[in-house]
Design an enzyme around this catalytic site. Structure first.
Site, PDB file in Angstrom:
ATOM      1  N   GLY A   7       2.480   1.427 -21.105  1.00 14.06           N
ATOM      2  CA  GLY A   7       2.332   0.149 -20.378  1.00 14.06           C
ATOM      3  C   GLY A   7       1.205  -0.228 -20.296  1.00 14.06           C
ATOM      4  N   GLY A  12      -1.753  -1.988 -16.057  1.00  9.43           N
ATOM      5  CA  GLY A  12      -1.979  -0.553 -16.671  1.00  9.43           C
ATOM      6  C   GLY A  12      -3.521  -0.460 -17.678  1.00  9.43           C
ATOM      7  N   ARG A  31       4.840  -1.782 -26.169  1.00  9.86           N
ATOM      8  CA  ARG A  31       5.890  -1.954 -27.402  1.00  9.86           C
ATOM      9  C   ARG A  31       5.452  -2.982 -28.493  1.00  9.86           C
ATOM     10  NH1 ARG A  31      11.286  -3.450 -24.022  1.00  9.86           N
ATOM     11  NH2 ARG A  31       9.674  -4.451 -22.805  1.00  9.86           N
ATOM     12  N   THR A  32       4.465  -4.025 -28.310  1.00  9.91           N
ATOM     13  CA  THR A  32       3.835  -4.512 -29.411  1.00  9.91           C
ATOM     14  C   THR A  32       2.719  -4.296 -29.866  1.00  9.91           C
ATOM     15  OG1 THR A  32       3.285  -6.235 -27.548  1.00  9.91           O
ATOM     16  CG2 THR A  32       5.072  -6.879 -28.335  1.00  9.91           C
ATOM     17  N   GLY A 124      -3.184  -4.576  -7.510  1.00 10.77           N
ATOM     18  CA  GLY A 124      -2.913  -5.836  -8.320  1.00 10.77           C
ATOM     19  C   GLY A 124      -4.153  -6.088  -9.599  1.00 10.77           C
ATOM     20  N   LYS A 190       4.564   3.550  -0.710  1.00  9.94           N
ATOM     21  CA  LYS A 190       4.519   2.154  -1.025  1.00  9.94           C
ATOM     22  C   LYS A 190       5.448   1.115  -0.851  1.00  9.94           C
ATOM     23  CE  LYS A 190       2.433  -0.490  -4.172  1.00  9.94           C
ATOM     24  NZ  LYS A 190       3.092  -1.865  -4.423  1.00  9.94           N
ATOM     25  N   GLU A 197       3.594  -6.096   3.556  1.00  7.42           N
ATOM     26  CA  GLU A 197       2.939  -7.075   2.698  1.00  7.42           C
ATOM     27  C   GLU A 197       3.925  -8.193   2.882  1.00  7.42           C
ATOM     28  OE1 GLU A 197       1.623  -5.713  -1.264  1.00  7.42           O
ATOM     29  OE2 GLU A 197       2.966  -7.318  -1.995  1.00  7.42           O
ATOM     30  N   TYR A 198       5.040  -8.337   2.670  1.00  9.34           N
ATOM     31  CA  TYR A 198       6.062  -9.547   2.953  1.00  9.34           C
ATOM     32  C   TYR A 198       5.878  -9.996   4.319  1.00  9.34           C
ATOM     33  CZ  TYR A 198       8.736  -8.308  -0.947  1.00  9.34           C
ATOM     34  OH  TYR A 198       9.636  -7.808  -2.384  1.00  9.34           O
TER      35      TYR A 198
HETATM   36  O1  LIG Z   1       0.172  -3.415  -3.465  1.00  6.00           O
HETATM   37  C1  LIG Z   1       0.374  -4.348  -4.615  1.00  6.00           C
HETATM   38  O2  LIG Z   1      -0.319  -4.531  -5.657  1.00  6.00           O
HETATM   39  C2  LIG Z   1       1.535  -5.150  -4.598  1.00  6.00           C
HETATM   40  O3  LIG Z   1       2.196  -4.811  -3.528  1.00  6.00           O
HETATM   41  C3  LIG Z   1       2.348  -4.873  -6.053  1.00  6.00           C
HETATM   42  O4  LIG Z   1       2.716  -3.540  -6.193  1.00  6.00           O
HETATM   43  C4  LIG Z   1       3.711  -5.854  -5.957  1.00  6.00           C
HETATM   44  O5  LIG Z   1       4.611  -4.937  -6.255  1.00  6.00           O
HETATM   45  C5  LIG Z   1       3.789  -6.995  -6.733  1.00  6.00           C
HETATM   46  O6  LIG Z   1       2.427  -7.576  -6.529  1.00  6.00           O
HETATM   47  C6  LIG Z   1       4.734  -7.960  -6.178  1.00  6.00           C
HETATM   48  O7  LIG Z   1       5.735  -7.370  -5.403  1.00  6.00           O
HETATM   49  P1  LIG Z   1       6.808  -8.670  -5.090  1.00  6.00           P
HETATM   50  O8  LIG Z   1       7.486  -8.958  -6.278  1.00  6.00           O
HETATM   51  O9  LIG Z   1       7.916  -7.774  -4.349  1.00  6.00           O
HETATM   52  O10 LIG Z   1       6.293  -9.567  -4.323  1.00  6.00           O
END
Ligand SMILES: O=C(O)[C@H](O)[C@@H](O)[C@H](O)[C@H](O)COP(=O)(O)O
Length: 337
Positions: A7, A12, A31-32, A124, A190, A197-198
């Protein structure tokens, strides 16, 4: 060390590149074939593989296979890898799996003498330069064996000022990675991280929306007859500059944070955010956090509300709102405007 990165999308590939820069050998697979070739050309991986079997063949034992694939593809990827693996090989799931899947997978792989490590990875698309915060679950000796990889991927102690009272050799937590406990513990941490985070995101979003409407007193003439008028319109005469306010709060304020930094950047580029439609996806971790809170019997008001905000953003409240309008019409003859 040697590692297979399965990935090599944005996340990745950046992780692979961070390892390659440090002299680790990373065999990459996607995969590609074009993605694999692009990553080789970018120098993000040391070599590309044409199949999962080819990844395994290019690594020496005990092999380390790091998965950066969607949570829904992890079981399938492991099933395809398994026939090519040998006892003592290690699979690391660096994506956003549910921690209960980790517990199950670790048990299943143990029967084949394959080790499994769950690693919640935060950072991210910025992680290549900033490093990745890693929340790790698994067996002590296996996590210790992988330490050079975790250490290199992590942001390092200099990413934040040291907490007063912490002295001596920085712990791994201070460097940005932590062995949180046995299988599943990494993704559990995590999961809650993402629940938070939300909540943080929703708090900024709601607060900034209150600021954005601080000029509602100027728009009194637009308010329809069925909606209560703004009391004291003279109190809501402010045209707030949100790009400047978020920029301001980044310095010295109690609510400064990386999410605020990113908000300030987004608002500077587009003050009314017209490039977004406001439909906010969710990948599951917010739901799992609320579910865990229910299972544990502990309150999670803010995290729940933030999760429901996301559903609402996708018009999932539309029918409920129609029911409200219908009842209001039924009992009072009130029409929608
Ligand atoms: O810590 C991180 O880098 C983020 O939390 C990341 O891992 C997350 O999974 C996605 O950016 C979107 O997550 P949602 O689709 O749930 O908003």
């Amino acid at each position: 060390m040697e590692l297979g990165m399965i990935g090599i999308g944005r996340m990745g590939a950046n992780m692979a590149q961070r390892l390659v820069r440090d002299g680790h050998k990373v065999v990459g697979y996607a995969r590609t074939a074009k993605t694999v070739q692009d990553r080789v050309n970018e120098g993000a991986i040391t070599s590309g593989a044409t199949s999962l079997e080819d990844v395994v063949k290019q690594l020496s034992e005990p092999r380390i296979l790091w998965l950066m694939v969607p949570a829904a593809s992890v079981d399938d990827t492991i099933a395809q890898l398994l026939p090519h693996l040998s006892p003592n090989d290690i699979i690391v799931d660096g994506g956003n799996s549910h921690y209960q899947d980790d517990i199950r997978r670790a048990e299943e792989l143990k029967k084949h003498q394959i080790h499994y490590v769950d690693c919640g990875t935060s950072g991210g698309v910025w992680g290549l330069e900033r490093g990745y915060c890693e929340m790790i679950g698994g067996e002590d000796e296996i996590v210790a064996y992988l330490d050079p990889i975790f250490k290199r991927l992590a942001p390092g102690v200099e990413a934040a000022g040291r907490t007063e009272g912490r002295t001596g050799e920085p712990t791994t937590a201070e460097q940005g990675y932590l062995h949180c406990g046995p299988h599943g513990a990494g993704h559990f941490v995590k999961m809650v991280h993402n629940g938070i985070e939300y909540g943080l995101m929703a708090a900024y979003a709601e607060g900034l929306n209150v600021l954005r409407h601080a000029n509602i007193g100027k728009k009194q003439h637009l308010v329809d007859a069925e909606t209560a008028p703004v009391q004291n319109p003279e109190h809501y005469q402010y045209d707030m500059n949100l790009a400047d306010i978020t920029e301001l709060w980044r310095r010295g304020s109690v609510v400064s944070s990386w999410l605020l930094d990113l908000s300030a950047h987004a608002l500077m580029q587009s003050p009314d955010l017209s490039n977004f439609n406001g439909r906010v996806a969710d990948s599951g971790e917010g739901r799992w956090t609320v579910k865990a809170a229910i299972d544990e019997g502990v309150p999670a008001h803010v995290l729940s509300a933030a999760l429901y905000d996301r559903f609402e953003s996708r018009n999932e409240a539309e029918f409920a709102n129609k029911i409200l309008s219908a009842m209001r019409f039924e009992f009072g003859g009130h029409h929608e405007r």
